[in-house]
Enzyme design. Structure first.
Site, PDB file in Angstrom:
ATOM      1  CE1 TYR A   1      -2.786  -3.124   0.403  1.00 32.69           C
ATOM      2  CE2 TYR A   1      -3.477  -2.450   2.721  1.00 32.69           C
ATOM      3  CZ  TYR A   1      -3.576  -3.274   1.726  1.00 32.69           C
ATOM      4  OH  TYR A   1      -4.429  -4.465   1.698  1.00 32.69           O
TER       5      TYR A   1
ATOM      6  N   GLY B   1     -11.983   1.747   5.142  1.00 31.62           N
ATOM      7  CA  GLY B   1     -10.858   2.688   4.854  1.00 31.62           C
ATOM      8  C   GLY B   1     -11.350   4.081   5.209  1.00 31.62           C
TER       9      GLY B   1
ATOM     10  CD  GLN C   1     -13.603   9.799   3.742  1.00 27.45           C
ATOM     11  OE1 GLN C   1     -12.358   9.088   3.853  1.00 27.45           O
ATOM     12  NE2 GLN C   1     -13.773  10.134   2.607  1.00 27.45           N
TER      13      GLN C   1
END
Length: 327
Positions: free
Chosen positions: A57, A294, A300
């Site tokens: 990642y 995520g 978020q």
């Protein structure tokens, strides 16, 4: 937050676990590093104790950012989950199984699946350094490598457990047959698999086996990389180098939009977002131990963490499932 034991291990993980693929930036149209660190901090502040990442990642960036975010915090209250087996820097010398060509700022990097023992040991040491820790709570094979015997890979993981470098071993993207083969060499903690309202294939064979054998399932892409949030049917857009431009093409947009429109009133009645309702539904499915979500900023992250507080009764589950059956 709810906390759940992973398989037969003593790992107690948050049911909503922070998924750190997007903060690596690569394949996701870049990232804002401070926003990413803020997202991890917000997750931890709202009961999310488990962080799932991987060397691939962002070509190490995701692990580095998590390392920065947890620096100075009580390590015993955080569970670090990482992976191994995707090589992009040529250190495999052509060994392993070619996977795909990745793009790193215009430079093409051939990515190989490579799970030989020596590579696992190397990758773990690199991950520990990036994360700023001396052990991983869970180390997972990222993708199966057809060129390396499963027994060799599992024996390497068992060795790392004995050395105290990892607390438990898991796999990702393993089929039922691969799980059975791996279990001949090691007691696996988990299998991390793609699972969502739109992708329930593992319910047919893998989940019954993992339930019977007490192996955890870590569900990734429960929101289908943002598609099930509904925002891409409204005003959200993707950057040109975001892999989701192609990824979303596997779904029928009109059917997905109709489904989301059907369940949105239920979310509104619970003062919840669509993404929260979808995440909570996923945590309630048989055999699913934890769900990865995520977040690229604190807002978020908080939204994801609070999904666990939503109550969905049996009638509401039946309603959602009936709407899903129309897809």
């Amino acid at each position: 937050m709810e906390y759940r034991n992973l398989g037969k291990t003593d790992l107690n993980l948050s049911a909503i676990t922070y998924g750190a693929f997007a903060i690596g930036g690569n394949m996701w149209g870049g990232n804002e590093q401070q926003d990413s660190i803020d997202a991890v901090h917000a997750s931890l502040d709202h009961g999310v104790t488990s962080l799932d990442t991987a060397p691939f990642y962002g070509f190490g960036l995701s692990e580095e950012l998590i390392g920065q975010a947890i620096k100075g915090k009580d390590r015993t209250k955080i569970q670090l989950l990482s992976k191994f087996g995707l090589v992009w820097d040529g250190s495999n010398n052509g060994k392993g199984e070619f996977f795909f060509d990745a793009n790193d700022n215009g430079k093409t990097l051939p990515v190989y699946k490579y799970t030989a023992k020596a590579n696992i040991i190397k990758e773990v040491e690199e991950s520990l350094k990036r994360l700023g820790t001396d052990y991983l709570d869970l180390l997972q094979l990222h993708w199966p490598d057809a060129t390396t015997p499963i027994s060799e890979t599992m024996e390497a993981l068992e060795s790392l457990i004995q050395q105290g470098k990892i607390r438990a071993a898991g796999v990702s993207n393993y089929s039922l047959d691969q799980l059975k083969e791996a279990e001949k060499s090691i007691s696996l903690a988990s299998n991390q698999l793609s699972y969502s309202m739109l992708n329930r294939a593992i319910e047919k064979d893998v989940i019954p086996y993992t339930i019977e054998n007490n192996i955890g399932i870590i569900a990734y892409s429960p929101l289908e990389r943002g598609l099930l949030t509904g925002k891409y049917f409204k005003d959200a857009t993707l950057k040109s180098d975001d892999h989701r431009n192609g990824y979303f093409g596997q779904f029928d947009p009109e059917k997905v939009k109709s489904f989301l429109n059907a369940i949105e009133p239920l979310a509104i009645s619970k003062n919840a977002s669509l993404s929260q309702l979808v995440l909570r539904w996923t945590t309630l499915q048989p055999g699913i131990t934890i769900v990865l979500a995520g977040a690229r900023n604190a807002t978020q992250a908080i939204d994801n963490a609070k999904a666990i507080n939503i109550s969905i009764n049996n009638d509401e589950l039946e309603f959602i499932n009936k709407e899903l059956a129309k897809l």
